[in-house]
Design a protein around this motif. Structure first.
Motif, PDB file in Angstrom:
ATOM      1  N   GLY A  47     -20.134 -37.931  -6.427  1.00  0.00           N
ATOM      2  CA  GLY A  47     -20.392 -38.849  -5.325  1.00  0.00           C
ATOM      3  C   GLY A  47     -19.300 -39.887  -5.181  1.00  0.00           C
ATOM      4  N   SER A  48     -19.699 -41.124  -4.930  1.00  0.00           N
ATOM      5  CA  SER A  48     -18.710 -42.189  -4.752  1.00  0.00           C
ATOM      6  C   SER A  48     -18.378 -42.894  -6.062  1.00  0.00           C
ATOM      7  N   GLY A  49     -18.770 -42.283  -7.193  1.00  0.00           N
ATOM      8  CA  GLY A  49     -18.194 -42.678  -8.475  1.00  0.00           C
ATOM      9  C   GLY A  49     -18.900 -43.725  -9.298  1.00  0.00           C
ATOM     10  N   GLY A  64     -13.742 -37.006 -12.195  1.00  0.00           N
ATOM     11  CA  GLY A  64     -14.852 -36.537 -11.380  1.00  0.00           C
ATOM     12  C   GLY A  64     -14.413 -35.534 -10.335  1.00  0.00           C
ATOM     13  N   ALA A  65     -15.410 -34.846  -9.781  1.00  0.00           N
ATOM     14  CA  ALA A  65     -15.170 -33.889  -8.707  1.00  0.00           C
ATOM     15  C   ALA A  65     -16.375 -33.891  -7.785  1.00  0.00           C
ATOM     16  N   ASP A  66     -16.119 -33.756  -6.489  1.00  0.00           N
ATOM     17  CA  ASP A  66     -17.199 -33.695  -5.516  1.00  0.00           C
ATOM     18  C   ASP A  66     -16.680 -32.964  -4.282  1.00  0.00           C
ATOM     19  N   ARG A  67     -17.545 -32.153  -3.682  1.00  0.00           N
ATOM     20  CA  ARG A  67     -17.140 -31.403  -2.498  1.00  0.00           C
ATOM     21  C   ARG A  67     -17.081 -32.267  -1.243  1.00  0.00           C
ATOM     22  N   ASP A  68     -17.735 -33.431  -1.280  1.00  0.00           N
ATOM     23  CA  ASP A  68     -17.759 -34.336  -0.124  1.00  0.00           C
ATOM     24  C   ASP A  68     -16.502 -35.202  -0.158  1.00  0.00           C
ATOM     25  N   HIS A  69     -15.563 -34.902   0.722  1.00  0.00           N
ATOM     26  CA  HIS A  69     -14.268 -35.581   0.670  1.00  0.00           C
ATOM     27  C   HIS A  69     -14.393 -37.074   0.983  1.00  0.00           C
ATOM     28  N   ALA A  75     -14.815 -43.014  -4.073  1.00  0.00           N
ATOM     29  CA  ALA A  75     -14.709 -43.058  -5.531  1.00  0.00           C
ATOM     30  C   ALA A  75     -13.311 -43.484  -5.955  1.00  0.00           C
ATOM     31  N   ARG A  76     -12.319 -42.991  -5.264  1.00  0.00           N
ATOM     32  CA  ARG A  76     -10.940 -43.368  -5.599  1.00  0.00           C
ATOM     33  C   ARG A  76     -10.693 -44.851  -5.346  1.00  0.00           C
ATOM     34  N   ALA A 100     -23.967 -33.590 -14.330  1.00  0.00           N
ATOM     35  CA  ALA A 100     -24.290 -33.203 -12.951  1.00  0.00           C
ATOM     36  C   ALA A 100     -25.562 -33.964 -12.618  1.00  0.00           C
ATOM     37  N   PHE A 101     -25.419 -35.251 -12.311  1.00  0.00           N
ATOM     38  CA  PHE A 101     -26.571 -36.117 -12.076  1.00  0.00           C
ATOM     39  C   PHE A 101     -27.306 -35.780 -10.782  1.00  0.00           C
ATOM     40  N   HIS A 102     -26.667 -35.018  -9.917  1.00  0.00           N
ATOM     41  CA  HIS A 102     -27.292 -34.612  -8.652  1.00  0.00           C
ATOM     42  C   HIS A 102     -27.250 -33.088  -8.585  1.00  0.00           C
TER      43      HIS A 102
END
Length: 243
Positions: A47-49, A64-69, A75-76, A100-102
């Motif tokens: 997510g947003s970190g 971290g990694a997330d498919r939602d750009h 997050a960055r 993987a909290f979600h």
């Protein structure tokens, strides 16, 4: 009751309203695992970190990694410059804790990659909704399925034990954590719930203002006399290990 009709910015609403609701879950997992200065934590679906930020505050090295750009960009913004947050999961070998909290069934390919590439004995944590009868948000999320013209299946989220088994992970424990959803007002509650992604299909299938109106109506039992919204929930997490 009139619909809220507030501008909807899902990623920012998630970061500013909804993500903090799961702080008790993040803390409970990190406490149980003893996450600290010697830990290397990889967050899948980060997510947003916020969870990564909390691990970093404990001294852990994080990525971290997330498919939602859009969430990745947020997050960055909030994480130190040396923390890598990407759209695809990085090499898993350097990490001893993967979260993987979600967790969703759609995350299975990433989890299978963790099983294949991480060091043996790496800790993997999957988390999601607890029993529906312990989650006040359950009727609202069931509404999402109805508005999308589909039948709700099973519980509120994936079977975490089955997801871990499908990824080839070995069970090593589990727990439950109270994560109440509290909002300043109904408008914030609507924005927060829309930001979870649970209503994305419904918004595509019908008039967005109608979706907001029906969410407000479903929230009515949880609105307190001062206008705040309070929804007690329980989340469950599963601890597993790579073989």
């Amino acid at each position: 009751m009139t619909p809220t009709l507030v501008p909807h910015h899902p990623a920012r609403d998630w970061a500013e309203i909804q993500e903090r609701m799961l702080v008790p879950l993040y803390e409970a997992v990190y406490d149980r695992l003893g996450v600290g200065g010697a830990s290397r934590v990889l967050g899948l679906g980060c997510g947003s970190g916020l969870a990564l930020l909390m691990a970093a505050a404990r001294g852990a090295r994080v990525a971290g990694a997330d498919r939602d750009h859009a969430r990745v960009e947020l997050a960055r913004e909030r994480l130190p410059e040396d923390v890598a947050v990407t759209g695809e999961a990085p090499e898993c070998a350097p990490y001893d804790v993967v979260t993987a909290f979600h967790a969703t069934d759609a995350l299975l390919p990433e989890l299978a990659t963790v099983t294949r590439t991480a060091q043996p004995g790496t800790t993997v944590v999957l988390a999601g909704w607890g029993p529906p009868e312990r989650c006040a948000t359950e009727p609202v999320l069931r509404l999402a399925a109805r508005l999308a013209d589909r039948r709700p299946v099973g519980g509120l989220g994936p079977d975490l034990d089955a997801l871990a088994a499908a990824a080839g992970l070995r069970p090593a424990g589990s727990g439950r954590v109270a994560c109440p959803f509290g909002y300043a007002d109904e408008a914030s509650a609507v924005r927060g719930l829309l930001s979870t992604g649970a209503f994305d299909e419904a918004v595509r299938a019908t008039d967005p203002s109608q979706v907001e109106k029906e969410i407000e109506e479903a929230l009515a039992p949880y609105v307190r006399p001062d206008g705040t919204v309070w929804m007690p929930n329980v989340f469950r997490y599963v601890i597993a290990r790579t073989p």
